[in-house]
Design an enzyme around this catalytic site. Structure first.
Site, PDB file in Angstrom:
ATOM      1  N   PRO A 128     -17.283 -63.546   2.558  1.00 34.31           N
ATOM      2  CA  PRO A 128     -17.207 -62.191   3.296  1.00 34.31           C
ATOM      3  C   PRO A 128     -15.950 -61.627   3.762  1.00 34.31           C
ATOM      4  CG  PRO A 128     -18.923 -63.947   4.071  1.00 34.31           C
ATOM      5  CD  PRO A 128     -18.060 -64.702   3.051  1.00 34.31           C
ATOM      6  N   THR A 158     -21.877 -63.776  -8.803  1.00 34.34           N
ATOM      7  CA  THR A 158     -22.659 -63.561 -10.195  1.00 34.34           C
ATOM      8  C   THR A 158     -23.500 -64.875 -10.571  1.00 34.34           C
ATOM      9  OG1 THR A 158     -21.047 -61.746 -10.697  1.00 34.34           O
ATOM     10  CG2 THR A 158     -22.528 -62.676 -12.485  1.00 34.34           C
ATOM     11  N   ILE A 337     -21.081 -34.458 -20.110  1.00 36.92           N
ATOM     12  CA  ILE A 337     -21.329 -33.917 -21.370  1.00 36.92           C
ATOM     13  C   ILE A 337     -22.862 -33.882 -21.465  1.00 36.92           C
ATOM     14  CG2 ILE A 337     -21.593 -34.553 -23.886  1.00 36.92           C
ATOM     15  CD1 ILE A 337     -18.729 -35.637 -23.661  1.00 36.92           C
ATOM     16  N   GLU A 363     -13.377 -59.331 -10.426  1.00 36.07           N
ATOM     17  CA  GLU A 363     -12.167 -60.363 -10.752  1.00 36.07           C
ATOM     18  C   GLU A 363     -11.006 -59.797 -10.679  1.00 36.07           C
ATOM     19  OE1 GLU A 363     -12.514 -62.622 -14.537  1.00 36.07           O
ATOM     20  OE2 GLU A 363     -14.735 -62.792 -14.287  1.00 36.07           O
TER      21      GLU A 363
HETATM   22  C1  LIG Z   1     -21.304 -57.247  -9.004  1.00 37.13           C
HETATM   23  C2  LIG Z   1     -20.185 -58.278  -8.482  1.00 37.13           C
HETATM   24  C3  LIG Z   1     -20.071 -59.407  -8.980  1.00 37.13           C
HETATM   25  C4  LIG Z   1     -18.959 -60.208  -8.625  1.00 37.13           C
HETATM   26  N1  LIG Z   1     -19.161 -61.659  -8.822  1.00 37.13           N
HETATM   27  C5  LIG Z   1     -18.211 -62.695  -8.345  1.00 37.13           C
HETATM   28  C6  LIG Z   1     -18.406 -63.897  -8.909  1.00 37.13           C
HETATM   29  O1  LIG Z   1     -18.958 -64.209  -9.758  1.00 37.13           O
HETATM   30  N2  LIG Z   1     -17.501 -64.866  -8.395  1.00 37.13           N
HETATM   31  C7  LIG Z   1     -16.634 -64.417  -7.057  1.00 37.13           C
HETATM   32  O2  LIG Z   1     -15.897 -65.369  -6.633  1.00 37.13           O
HETATM   33  N3  LIG Z   1     -16.587 -63.181  -6.976  1.00 37.13           N
HETATM   34  C8  LIG Z   1     -17.224 -62.115  -7.327  1.00 37.13           C
HETATM   35  N4  LIG Z   1     -17.355 -60.484  -6.965  1.00 37.13           N
HETATM   36  C9  LIG Z   1     -16.381 -60.461  -5.750  1.00 37.13           C
HETATM   37  C10 LIG Z   1     -14.942 -59.624  -6.328  1.00 37.13           C
HETATM   38  O3  LIG Z   1     -14.320 -60.242  -7.090  1.00 37.13           O
HETATM   39  C11 LIG Z   1     -14.386 -58.836  -5.149  1.00 37.13           C
HETATM   40  O4  LIG Z   1     -15.446 -58.158  -4.765  1.00 37.13           O
HETATM   41  C12 LIG Z   1     -13.297 -58.163  -5.416  1.00 37.13           C
HETATM   42  O5  LIG Z   1     -12.166 -59.188  -5.785  1.00 37.13           O
HETATM   43  C13 LIG Z   1     -12.648 -57.351  -4.175  1.00 37.13           C
HETATM   44  O6  LIG Z   1     -12.984 -58.166  -3.096  1.00 37.13           O
HETATM   45  P1  LIG Z   1     -13.690 -57.354  -1.771  1.00 37.13           P
HETATM   46  O7  LIG Z   1     -14.776 -56.902  -2.224  1.00 37.13           O
HETATM   47  O8  LIG Z   1     -13.603 -58.525  -0.623  1.00 37.13           O
HETATM   48  O9  LIG Z   1     -12.671 -56.197  -1.357  1.00 37.13           O
HETATM   49  P2  LIG Z   1     -11.521 -56.270  -0.507  1.00 37.13           P
HETATM   50  O10 LIG Z   1     -10.360 -57.298  -0.944  1.00 37.13           O
HETATM   51  O11 LIG Z   1     -11.626 -56.089   1.002  1.00 37.13           O
HETATM   52  O12 LIG Z   1     -10.802 -54.489  -0.949  1.00 37.13           O
HETATM   53  C14 LIG Z   1     -11.112 -53.645  -0.441  1.00 37.13           C
HETATM   54  C15 LIG Z   1     -10.024 -52.579  -0.969  1.00 37.13           C
HETATM   55  O13 LIG Z   1      -8.874 -52.784  -0.868  1.00 37.13           O
HETATM   56  C16 LIG Z   1      -8.005 -52.811  -1.672  1.00 37.13           C
HETATM   57  N5  LIG Z   1      -6.872 -53.863  -1.207  1.00 37.13           N
HETATM   58  C17 LIG Z   1      -6.989 -55.122  -1.058  1.00 37.13           C
HETATM   59  N6  LIG Z   1      -5.732 -55.790  -0.944  1.00 37.13           N
HETATM   60  C18 LIG Z   1      -4.802 -54.762  -1.284  1.00 37.13           C
HETATM   61  C19 LIG Z   1      -3.540 -55.064  -1.420  1.00 37.13           C
HETATM   62  N7  LIG Z   1      -2.785 -55.802  -1.359  1.00 37.13           N
HETATM   63  N8  LIG Z   1      -2.770 -53.918  -1.834  1.00 37.13           N
HETATM   64  C20 LIG Z   1      -3.748 -52.712  -2.287  1.00 37.13           C
HETATM   65  N9  LIG Z   1      -5.032 -52.686  -2.007  1.00 37.13           N
HETATM   66  C21 LIG Z   1      -5.528 -53.836  -1.692  1.00 37.13           C
HETATM   67  C22 LIG Z   1      -8.691 -53.208  -2.636  1.00 37.13           C
HETATM   68  O14 LIG Z   1      -8.181 -52.913  -3.963  1.00 37.13           O
HETATM   69  C23 LIG Z   1      -9.973 -52.458  -2.510  1.00 37.13           C
HETATM   70  O15 LIG Z   1      -9.893 -51.107  -2.810  1.00 37.13           O
HETATM   71  C24 LIG Z   1     -18.265 -60.014  -7.630  1.00 37.13           C
HETATM   72  C25 LIG Z   1     -18.364 -58.632  -6.804  1.00 37.13           C
HETATM   73  C26 LIG Z   1     -19.432 -57.793  -7.418  1.00 37.13           C
HETATM   74  C27 LIG Z   1     -19.449 -56.428  -6.572  1.00 37.13           C
END
Ligand SMILES: Cc1cc2nc3c(=O)[nH]c(=O)nc-3n(C[C@H](O)[C@H](O)[C@H](O)COP(=O)(O)OP(=O)(O)OC[C@H]3O[C@@H](n4cnc5c(N)ncnc54)[C@H](O)[C@@H]3O)c2cc1C
Length: 379
Positions: A128, A158, A337, A363
């Site tokens: 989280p 996933t 489209i 990812e």
């Molecule tokens: C459908 C789905 C399937 C998934 N499956 C898996 C899985 O199987 N296993 C697993 O471990 N995870 C999984 N994930 C998690 C996914 O990898 C993360 O959601 C993703 O890495 C982004 O992390 P966050 O959601 O905490 O966003 P945050 O890290 O909170 O990012 C929020 C925003 O801030 C930006 N940001 C953060 N840090 C920086 C920085 N240093 N510089 C610039 N911008 C930044 C991000 O690009 C984004 O736009 C899944 C997510 C989804 C939605």
């Protein structure tokens, strides 16, 4: 340099294409609306060898390479990105982490049943409070005699609710940063481990994305995967391969969106002609086709390098970044489209629009891919 697929690769493409048209396409909207995980179809994909694409025959895998893997994920995702991401997370995240970092005993014990699709795999890094900053994980693993005791929550996993085997990255020493993270194998049914909330998502709704909860979950010491303290390093190696599969996922969805828009533009008549005769629509189609081809070349290059034992951190991130952005853009143009019909669920464009967005997030977001790419360039 050879841009042709081999006869075997073309055969694989045609087999997966036929399977997707026959077994997946008729159910796509029903699965999407009901958020229904297509377990039976996944088991059938296991029989086709696609749940163990990239693993050698000696571990009951299909003995194929990343190029074949890209072909398979692209063809599945062209019809349904949900099926694409289920297969991708299972192959190149969960099973591949065990294959790359596991002891021979662990590989013999887990890979064959994963590779045949008898077992479903998930890979749990995100929490989280730590997504992009994966090293900020708080889930802990404490050594207690012959066991490790896991506590914490993983999120957005996933296949999480359906997984028989989960690879979990947890903190074994919080004082030494990324060197204090280790990976573990946890089996379904282990006391103290359960799947929590199943997410209600914008897209890829037939794939399962669940929370995983560990409460004093004791696993045998032998379930440490790789060396203690090398979980983060191994996870980054795993992502080098995983990102190729997300690039293929984006490629498939972009292609599906483009193909339906091309077809529709020939059928739809306005001002007495097919809309494909308007230059504004032709230019959209031309850009979509060109960008999809560029994404395919980047993705296949990364796959080819992986198959040839090269390090692909830069190329995997480039392919994932570009292909993910192209998928979201192509799906957006497909809706345009289709006009008003693009907004309606009876037509395929709206689902590609919702599904493709994941490719700029999962990812590693597009921002994180740019960070990885820049870091490689500036080394
Ligand atoms: C459908 C789905 C399937 C998934 N499956 C898996 C899985 O199987 N296993 C697993 O471990 N995870 C999984 N994930 C998690 C996914 O990898 C993360 O959601 C993703 O890495 C982004 O992390 P966050 O959601 O905490 O966003 P945050 O890290 O909170 O990012 C929020 C925003 O801030 C930006 N940001 C953060 N840090 C920086 C920085 N240093 N510089 C610039 N911008 C930044 C991000 O690009 C984004 O736009 C899944 C997510 C989804 C939605």
């Amino acid at each position: 340099m050879d841009f042709q697929l081999t006869d075997e690769q073309l055969q694989l493409q045609s087999t997966v294409r036929d399977f997707a048209a026959r077994e997946i396409a008729p159910h796509v909207m029903q699965w999407d609306e009901a958020s229904c995980f297509p377990l039976e179809t996944i088991k059938q994909l296991g029989k086709l060898g696609l749940m163990g694409c990239i693993f050698p025959n000696e571990y009951s895998g299909a003995g194929m390479g990343y190029i074949e893997y890209v072909i398979a994920i692209e063809e599945l995702s062209r019809v349904d990105g949900s099926v694409g991401i289920i297969v991708a997370a299972h192959n190149s995240l969960c099973t591949n982490h065990i294959f790359l970092a596991g002891s021979e005993e662990q590989k013999q014990r887990y890979v064959p049943r994963l590779a045949t699709g008898e077992h479903i795999g998930a890979w749990a890094l995100t929490e989280p409070n730590s997504g992009s900053d994966a090293a900020g994980a708080r889930c802990t693993a404490r050594r207690k005699g012959d066991c490790w005791v896991l506590n914490g929550t993983k999120t957005f996993i996933t296949n999480g609710g359906y997984a028989d085997v989960v690879v979990v990255v947890a903190v074994t020493d919080k004082t030494i940063g990324t060197r204090g993270l280790s990976a573990f194998i946890v089996e379904r049914g282990t006391p103290g481990f359960k799947a929590g909330k199943k997410e209600n998502k914008l897209g890829l709704r037939a794939s399962d994305t669940s929370e995983l909860i560990f409460e004093d979950c004791e696993i045998p010491a032998g379930n440490l995967l790789g060396r203690e303290g090398e979980g983060f390093i191994d996870a980054m190696r795993v992502l080098d391969g995983g990102r190729i599969s997300i690039a293929a996922l984006g490629l498939g969805m972009a292609t599906g969106a483009y193909e339906c828009a091309l077809h529709y533009s020939r059928q739809r008549k306005q001002f007495g002609k097919a809309i494909s005769e308007f230059q504004a629509i032709q230019w959209k189609l031309a850009d979509m086709a060109t960008e999809i081809d560029a994404a395919r070349l980047l993705t296949l290059r990364a796959a080819w390098m992986k198959d040839n034992g090269m390090k692909t951190t830069l190329e995997s991130s480039m392919a994932k970044l570009y292909s993910g952005e192209v998928a979201a853009k192509a799906a957006n143009e497909a809706v345009q489209i289709y006009g008003g019909y693009g907004f309606i669920k009876d037509y395929p464009a709206e689902k590609f629009y919702r599904d493709s967005k994941l490719c700029t997030i999962g990812e590693g977001t597009s921002e994180i891919q740019r960070m990885v790419i820049a870091r490689q360039l500036l080394r």
